[in-house]
Write a protein that holds these residues in place. Structure first.
Motif, PDB file in Angstrom:
ATOM      1  N   PRO A  69       0.828  -1.216   0.000  1.00 55.08           N
ATOM      2  CA  PRO A  69       0.000   0.000   0.000  1.00 55.08           C
ATOM      3  C   PRO A  69       0.860   1.263   0.000  1.00 55.08           C
ATOM      4  CG  PRO A  69       0.086  -0.964   2.193  1.00 55.08           C
ATOM      5  CD  PRO A  69       0.912  -1.848   1.310  1.00 55.08           C
ATOM      6  N   VAL A  70       1.559   1.502  -1.105  1.00 54.38           N
ATOM      7  CA  VAL A  70       2.518   2.606  -1.150  1.00 54.38           C
ATOM      8  C   VAL A  70       1.950   3.877  -1.759  1.00 54.38           C
ATOM      9  CG1 VAL A  70       4.534   1.110  -1.209  1.00 54.38           C
ATOM     10  CG2 VAL A  70       3.464   1.781  -3.346  1.00 54.38           C
ATOM     11  N   LEU A  71       0.714   3.815  -2.259  1.00 54.27           N
ATOM     12  CA  LEU A  71       0.135   5.024  -2.852  1.00 54.27           C
ATOM     13  C   LEU A  71      -0.480   5.906  -1.780  1.00 54.27           C
ATOM     14  CD1 LEU A  71      -1.521   3.599  -6.073  1.00 54.27           C
ATOM     15  CD2 LEU A  71       0.616   4.861  -5.849  1.00 54.27           C
ATOM     16  N   ALA A  72      -0.681   7.162  -2.121  1.00 53.15           N
ATOM     17  CA  ALA A  72      -1.232   8.136  -1.183  1.00 53.15           C
ATOM     18  C   ALA A  72      -2.433   7.547  -0.452  1.00 53.15           C
ATOM     19  CB  ALA A  72      -1.644   9.392  -1.943  1.00 53.15           C
ATOM     20  N   GLY A  73      -2.460   7.749   0.860  1.00 55.47           N
ATOM     21  CA  GLY A  73      -3.587   7.262   1.649  1.00 55.47           C
ATOM     22  C   GLY A  73      -3.550   5.763   1.880  1.00 55.47           C
ATOM     23  N   GLY A  74      -2.381   5.134   1.642  1.00 54.23           N
ATOM     24  CA  GLY A  74      -2.236   3.707   1.912  1.00 54.23           C
ATOM     25  C   GLY A  74      -2.933   2.811   0.898  1.00 54.23           C
ATOM     26  N   ALA A  75      -3.104   3.327  -0.332  1.00 55.47           N
ATOM     27  CA  ALA A  75      -3.739   2.506  -1.366  1.00 55.47           C
ATOM     28  C   ALA A  75      -2.674   1.726  -2.134  1.00 55.47           C
ATOM     29  CB  ALA A  75      -4.534   3.384  -2.326  1.00 55.47           C
ATOM     30  N   GLY A  76      -3.112   0.672  -2.790  1.00 56.16           N
ATOM     31  CA  GLY A  76      -2.190  -0.134  -3.583  1.00 56.16           C
ATOM     32  C   GLY A  76      -2.920  -1.305  -4.179  1.00 56.16           C
ATOM     33  N   GLY A  77      -2.167  -2.186  -4.817  1.00 58.87           N
ATOM     34  CA  GLY A  77      -2.773  -3.371  -5.406  1.00 58.87           C
ATOM     35  C   GLY A  77      -3.082  -3.181  -6.876  1.00 58.87           C
ATOM     36  N   LEU A  78      -3.316  -4.303  -7.538  1.00 58.86           N
ATOM     37  CA  LEU A  78      -3.564  -4.274  -8.985  1.00 58.86           C
ATOM     38  C   LEU A  78      -4.813  -3.479  -9.330  1.00 58.86           C
ATOM     39  CD1 LEU A  78      -2.665  -7.976  -9.687  1.00 58.86           C
ATOM     40  CD2 LEU A  78      -1.546  -6.008 -10.737  1.00 58.86           C
ATOM     41  N   GLN A  79      -5.763  -3.408  -8.371  1.00 57.88           N
ATOM     42  CA  GLN A  79      -7.000  -2.676  -8.670  1.00 57.88           C
ATOM     43  C   GLN A  79      -6.733  -1.201  -8.974  1.00 57.88           C
ATOM     44  OE1 GLN A  79      -6.296  -4.306  -5.856  1.00 57.88           O
ATOM     45  NE2 GLN A  79      -7.043  -3.283  -4.013  1.00 57.88           N
ATOM     46  N   LYS A  80      -5.635  -0.633  -8.373  1.00 59.08           N
ATOM     47  CA  LYS A  80      -5.324   0.772  -8.648  1.00 59.08           C
ATOM     48  C   LYS A  80      -4.817   0.939 -10.079  1.00 59.08           C
ATOM     49  CE  LYS A  80      -5.300   3.995  -6.252  1.00 59.08           C
ATOM     50  NZ  LYS A  80      -6.379   4.983  -5.987  1.00 59.08           N
ATOM     51  N   ILE A  81      -4.044  -0.059 -10.531  1.00 61.88           N
ATOM     52  CA  ILE A  81      -3.485   0.031 -11.882  1.00 61.88           C
ATOM     53  C   ILE A  81      -4.555  -0.279 -12.927  1.00 61.88           C
ATOM     54  CG2 ILE A  81      -1.788  -0.975 -13.474  1.00 61.88           C
ATOM     55  CD1 ILE A  81       0.017  -1.386 -11.017  1.00 61.88           C
ATOM     56  N   MET A  82      -5.426  -1.253 -12.621  1.00 59.51           N
ATOM     57  CA  MET A  82      -6.474  -1.627 -13.572  1.00 59.51           C
ATOM     58  C   MET A  82      -7.662  -0.667 -13.499  1.00 59.51           C
ATOM     59  SD  MET A  82      -5.097  -4.170 -15.011  1.00 59.51           S
ATOM     60  CE  MET A  82      -6.466  -4.664 -16.054  1.00 59.51           C
ATOM     61  N   GLY A  83      -7.754   0.119 -12.453  1.00 61.08           N
ATOM     62  CA  GLY A  83      -8.877   1.040 -12.285  1.00 61.08           C
ATOM     63  C   GLY A  83      -8.799   2.201 -13.261  1.00 61.08           C
ATOM     64  N   PRO A  84      -9.813   3.074 -13.249  1.00 59.04           N
ATOM     65  CA  PRO A  84      -9.883   4.144 -14.252  1.00 59.04           C
ATOM     66  C   PRO A  84      -8.729   5.149 -14.179  1.00 59.04           C
ATOM     67  CG  PRO A  84     -11.595   4.380 -12.572  1.00 59.04           C
ATOM     68  CD  PRO A  84     -10.994   3.040 -12.387  1.00 59.04           C
ATOM     69  N   THR A  85      -8.083   5.285 -13.007  1.00 59.18           N
ATOM     70  CA  THR A  85      -6.976   6.251 -12.923  1.00 59.18           C
ATOM     71  C   THR A  85      -5.608   5.578 -13.058  1.00 59.18           C
ATOM     72  OG1 THR A  85      -7.030   6.097 -10.518  1.00 59.18           O
ATOM     73  CG2 THR A  85      -8.251   7.921 -11.507  1.00 59.18           C
ATOM     74  N   GLY A  86      -5.614   4.309 -13.470  1.00 55.31           N
ATOM     75  CA  GLY A  86      -4.348   3.573 -13.629  1.00 55.31           C
ATOM     76  C   GLY A  86      -3.402   4.211 -14.642  1.00 55.31           C
ATOM     77  N   GLY A  87      -3.964   4.912 -15.618  1.00 57.83           N
ATOM     78  CA  GLY A  87      -3.126   5.541 -16.643  1.00 57.83           C
ATOM     79  C   GLY A  87      -2.195   6.583 -16.063  1.00 57.83           C
ATOM     80  N   TYR A  88      -2.677   7.293 -15.047  1.00 61.67           N
ATOM     81  CA  TYR A  88      -1.818   8.297 -14.411  1.00 61.67           C
ATOM     82  C   TYR A  88      -0.630   7.619 -13.739  1.00 61.67           C
ATOM     83  CZ  TYR A  88      -5.742  11.452 -15.148  1.00 61.67           C
ATOM     84  OH  TYR A  88      -6.724  12.188 -15.737  1.00 61.67           O
ATOM     85  N   ALA A 138      -5.774   9.189 -21.623  1.00 62.38           N
ATOM     86  CA  ALA A 138      -5.931   8.141 -22.641  1.00 62.38           C
ATOM     87  C   ALA A 138      -6.576   6.902 -22.011  1.00 62.38           C
ATOM     88  CB  ALA A 138      -4.579   7.789 -23.251  1.00 62.38           C
ATOM     89  N   TRP A 139      -6.057   6.463 -20.854  1.00 59.93           N
ATOM     90  CA  TRP A 139      -6.600   5.263 -20.204  1.00 59.93           C
ATOM     91  C   TRP A 139      -8.000   5.518 -19.648  1.00 59.93           C
ATOM     92  CZ3 TRP A 139      -6.557   0.315 -20.163  1.00 59.93           C
ATOM     93  CH2 TRP A 139      -7.056  -0.413 -19.075  1.00 59.93           C
ATOM     94  N   LEU A 140      -8.184   6.722 -19.111  1.00 64.79           N
ATOM     95  CA  LEU A 140      -9.499   7.084 -18.559  1.00 64.79           C
ATOM     96  C   LEU A 140     -10.565   6.982 -19.650  1.00 64.79           C
ATOM     97  CD1 LEU A 140     -10.615   8.345 -15.824  1.00 64.79           C
ATOM     98  CD2 LEU A 140     -10.598  10.508 -17.045  1.00 64.79           C
ATOM     99  N   CYS A 141     -10.272   7.541 -20.826  1.00 64.65           N
ATOM    100  CA  CYS A 141     -11.231   7.513 -21.927  1.00 64.65           C
ATOM    101  C   CYS A 141     -11.465   6.089 -22.396  1.00 64.65           C
ATOM    102  CB  CYS A 141     -10.720   8.354 -23.099  1.00 64.65           C
ATOM    103  SG  CYS A 141     -10.695  10.105 -22.736  1.00 64.65           S
ATOM    104  N   PHE A 142     -10.360   5.329 -22.517  1.00 67.16           N
ATOM    105  CA  PHE A 142     -10.491   3.962 -22.995  1.00 67.16           C
ATOM    106  C   PHE A 142     -11.304   3.112 -22.019  1.00 67.16           C
ATOM    107  CE2 PHE A 142      -8.971  -0.437 -22.986  1.00 67.16           C
ATOM    108  CZ  PHE A 142      -9.355  -0.802 -24.274  1.00 67.16           C
TER     109      PHE A 142
END
Lengths: 187, 226, 201
Positions: A69-88, A138-142
Motif C-alpha cells: 500500500p505505497v500510494l497516497a492514503g495507503g492505497a495499492g494493489g492491482l486494482q489501482k493500476i487496472m482502475g480508471p486512474t491507472g493511466g496516471y 488516454a486510459w481514462l477515456c479507454f
C-alpha cells in the motif's frame, strides 16, 4: 547502472512513498485526487535525472502491483493500476523520464540561478503535467468510454494545483542542486 | 593474514589523501589512530578495494585489490562507521540471509549460517528485529554478525565504538577482542587498541609511527598536542 | 511499516500461480472490452464480486480497500451519465467494477515473495540481453522498505531542528532538505553493498 545508481533509485522511491503520507486533497467534482505523491514525478526527474527518475517510478509501480500500500492514503494493489486512474500511475514513469530528459538538457552547473529555476519549471510542466495527463486521460477515456474532450476539460480543474506543485518541485530541485548535486552525473 | 602495500598512494582529484608508502601487515590485531582527515579511512578502504590506489598496488593474502577485486571482498570484510548504512534489508535476519545468498548459498543453508552468526555474538534475539529500531550497540553487533557470516579472514572496523554508551562499548569491545579472525581497527577510543599487536599513527596522509600501542599512543598525543 | 495487502487463506485463487492470475486479469479484462452487452457485464460483476467478497477477510475490510477506487468509479459513472447515454455509462461502469474486483482479488491472494519470483522469471529475457539484473530489483525493493522509516526519522529531525531554533516549520519547504538528508547516505550505502560483495556474482 552502478550500485550507487541503484541506491539512489531505491532511496528516491522511498521518498515518493513517504510523500504519499502527506494527506491528499480530493475535489468532489473530479475523479483524480491531488496528491503530493504525484509531485514526486517532477522531483525525481529534476533531481536524479531521466533514467534513474523513471527507474524509481518503475519500482513504485512494481510495489503497487505486488500489493504494497505505497500510494497516497495507503492505497495499492492491482486494482489501482487496472482502475480508471491507472493511466496516471503508469504515466508517472514516462513523466519522470521526460522531466529528467529536459532538466538534464536545460540545467547545468554554473548557470545563473534564474535559468536553473526556469529550466526546472519547464521540465516539471512538460513531464509532470503534460506527459502524465496524456497517459492518464488516454486510459481514462479507454476504460470508461468518456469522450476525450470531456475528460480533458475535466482534467483542467487540476492544472492550477499541478502548477503549484511544479513551483514547489522547482524550488526543491534547485535547493538540492545547490546542496548535493546529482543531476549532472546522470546514469 | 598478509597485506602488502607497494609504493601505494591515493589522490582524489587534486587532494592527496595518502602519500606513497610501502608496508606489510601480518599481525592478528592492528590498530589505526590519528586525527580526523589524516587518511585512516582511506587506508582501510584501500585494503578492501573500496578505494583503488592511484599508484602502486595492494595485495591481500596474495590477491590484488584491483585485479581480483571480487575475491578480495570475500577475504576482507568491512564494518562501516555508521553500520545503519550497511544493513540494507528491513530485518536483521533478512539482511544476513540476503548477503549469504548473494555469495551463492542455497536459502536453507543461508538461514542456518545466519542463525549461527547471530548466536556467535549472543544476539539471537536481534534476528527478527527491524534494523531501523536497533540501538547503536545493537546495530554495530548486527553489522559484525552480518559481515562475518560470509566467512572473511580479515575484519576491518571503522570507529566501531564511536558514540556508544559504556555498556554497549563493552559488548562491542569484547566481541572484537574475541574474534578468531584478524582485525584491523580504526579507533579514537584508545583503550580499545591498548593491547593490540601493532598500531599505525596517521598524520596528514602519512604513516608517521608504526609500532607498539603505548609508544604509538604517546606519539599521537604529541601530534594532537594533548 | 508497510503491510502487504495479501490475505492469508487457501482459496482456489490462492493456489494458482501469480503469472496465471495476471494473465487471467489481462484476458478477462480485454474480453470485457469486446462486448457492449449489458447482461454480460452484469454477470461479470456478479462473478468477480462474489470471488472478491468470498475471500477470507471481513466484509468491512474488503470494502475499505476498494473505497478510493469505488469512489472514482462512482464519480465517473455520474459524469458519464450526463455525457453519454445511460446504457453506455452503465456498461462501462459495470466493466470497470468487474476488472477492479478481479484485480483486487488477485492482489489479496498473492504473496509478495511469489510475485517477486514471477518478476524474476519474467525478467530473465531482459537479463540475458544485459538490460537489467533480476537480483537488483530484489535489492532495490529491500532498500526501499529498509530506508522508508529513516525518511520519517529525517522528517521528525528537521521539524525538531526548526523548533529548537524557533523557526516556523513549513512541510513543503522541508522537501528539499529532506531529499538531501536522505540521498546523501547513498554513497555510504552503495560502498557497503559493494564491500559485502552483494552484486558480485
Amino acid at each position: 547502472m552502478t550500485t550507487k545508481d541503484i541506491v539512489l533509485v531505491a532511496l528516491f522511491a522511498a521518498i515518493i512513498v513517504a510523500l504519499g503520507f502527506l494527506p491528499p486533497i480530493t475535489l468532489a467534482f473530479i475523479p483524480v485526487p491531488i496528491t503530493a505523491q504525484s509531485m514526486g514525478v517532477m522531483l525525481a526527474g529534476t533531481i536524479i535525472g531521466a533514467k534513474r527518475g523513471a527507474a524509481s517510478y518503475v519500482l513504485v509501480v512494481l510495489m503497487v502491483a505486488i500489493g504494497l500500500p505505497v500510494l497516497a492514503g495507503g492505497a495499492g494493489g492491482l486494482q489501482k493500476i487496472m482502475g480508471p486512474t491507472g493511466g496516471y500511475i503508469i504515466g508517472w514513469i514516462f513523466g519522470a523520464f521526460v522531466t529528467g530528459l529536459i532538466a538534464e538538457r536545460l540545467v547545468h552547473d554554473g548557470q545563473p540561478e534564474v535559468r536553473q529555476y526556469i529550466g526546472f519549471f519547464l521540465a516539471s510542466i512538460a513531464g509532470g503535467i503534460i506527459v502524465v495527463y496524456a497517459f492518464g486521460i488516454a486510459w481514462l477515456c479507454f476504460s470508461t468510454g468518456t469522450p476525450f474532450m470531456k475528460a480533458l476539460i475535466g482534467n483542467l480543474a487540476f492544472v492550477p494545483g499541478d502548477l503549484i506543485k511544479a513551483v514547489i518541485a522547482t524550488l526543491a530541485a534547485r535547493a538540492v542542486l545547490a546542496g548535493y548535486p546529482m543531476l549532472p552525473s546522470r546514469a | 593474514m598478509d597485506i602488502r602495500f607497494s609504493d601505494c598512494s591515493v589522490k582524489f582529484k587534486t587532494h592527496v589523501a595518502l602519500h606513497p608508502f610501502s608496508l606489510v601487515l601480518t599481525e592478528r590485531r592492528i590498530g589505526i589512530i590519528g586525527l580526523n582527515g589524516s587518511g585512516k579511512t582511506t587506508f582501510a578502504k584501500l585494503i578492501d578495494g573500496l578505494v583503488k590506489p592511484t599508484s602502486g598496488t595492494v595485495t591481500v593474502n596474495g590477491l590484488d585489490t584491483v585485479k581480483d577485486a571480487k575475491a578480495v571482498l570475500s577475504v576482507a570484510g568491512f564494518i562501516f562507521q555508521n553500520p545503519a548504512q550497511q544493513l540494507i534489508m528491513p530485518q536483521v535476519m533478512e539482511d544476513i540471509v540476503f548477503g549469504l545468498k548473494a555469495h551463492g548459498l542455497a536459502p536453507a543453508e543461508a538461514e542456518t549460517r545466519a542463525k549461527a552468526a547471530l548466536s556467535r555474538f549472543g544476539i539471537e534475539a536481534l534476528g527478527p528485529r527491524r534494523v531501523h529500531e536497533l540501538s547503536g550497540g545493537e546495530l554495530q553487533l548486527a553489522a559484525i554478525a552480518s559481515v562475518s557470516a560470509t566467512g572473511p579472514d580479515i575484519l576491518i572496523f571503522d570507529e566501531p565504538v564511536n558514540q556508544l554508551d559504556l555498556k554497549n562499548r563493552r559488548r562491542v569491545v569484547d566481541a572484537i577482542h574475541g574474534l578468531p579472525e584478524n582485525a584491523i581497527v580504526i579507533s579514537h577510543d584508545l583503550p580499545l587498541i591498548e593491547d593490540f599487536d601493532r598500531v599505525l599513527v596517521f598524520h596528514e596522509g602519512r604513516i608517521v609511527f608504526d609500532g607498539l600501542p603505548a609508544a604509538a599512543i604517546a606519539h599521537y598525543r604529541e601530534i594532537a598536542g594533548c | 511499516m508497510l503491510t502487504s495487502l495479501y490475505v492469508e487463506g487457501d482459496t482456489f485463487l490462492h493456489r494458482q500461480r501469480p503469472g496465471a492470475k495476471l494473465a487471467l486479469i489481462l484476458v478477462f479484462g480485454l474480453a470485457l472490452y469486446f462486448t457492449e452487452l449489458l447482461a454480460v457485464q452484469a454477470a461479470a460483476v456478479a462473478v468477480t464480486g462474489a470471488i472478491y467478497f468470498a475471500l477470507p477477510m471481513p466484509f468491512r475490510e474488503a470494502v475499505q480497500r476498494l473505497k478510493p477506487v469505488l469512489f472514482t468509479i462512482a464519480v465517473l459513472a455520474i459524469f458519464n451519465g450526463f455525457v453519454l447515454s445511460w446504457q453506455e455509462a452503465l456498461v462501462s461502469t459495470l466493466r470497470l467494477l468487474a476488472v477492479v474486483f478481479l484485480a483486487a482479488a488477485v492482489t489479496a491472494t498473492t504473496r509478495i515473495a511469489d510475485f517477486m519470483e514471477t518478476i524474476t522469471w519474467a525478467l530473465r529475457p531482459a537479463e540475458r540481453l544485459g538490460i537489467v539484473r533480476a537480483a537488483d530489483v530484489g535489492l532495490a525493493l529491500g532498500l526501499v522498505l529498509r530506508f522508508l522509516p529513516d525518511i520519517f526519522g529525517h522528517y521528525e529531525a528537521l521539524k525538531q531542528a526548526h523548533a529548537a531554533r524557533g523557526i516556523a516549520f513549513r512541510p513543503l519547504r522541508a522537501i528539499g532538505p529532506l531529499i538531501i538528508l536522505t540521498l546523501k547516505d547513498a554513497d555510504a550505502i552503495a560502498d557497503a553493498i559493494d564491500a559485502r560483495g552483494i552484486r558480485g556474482r
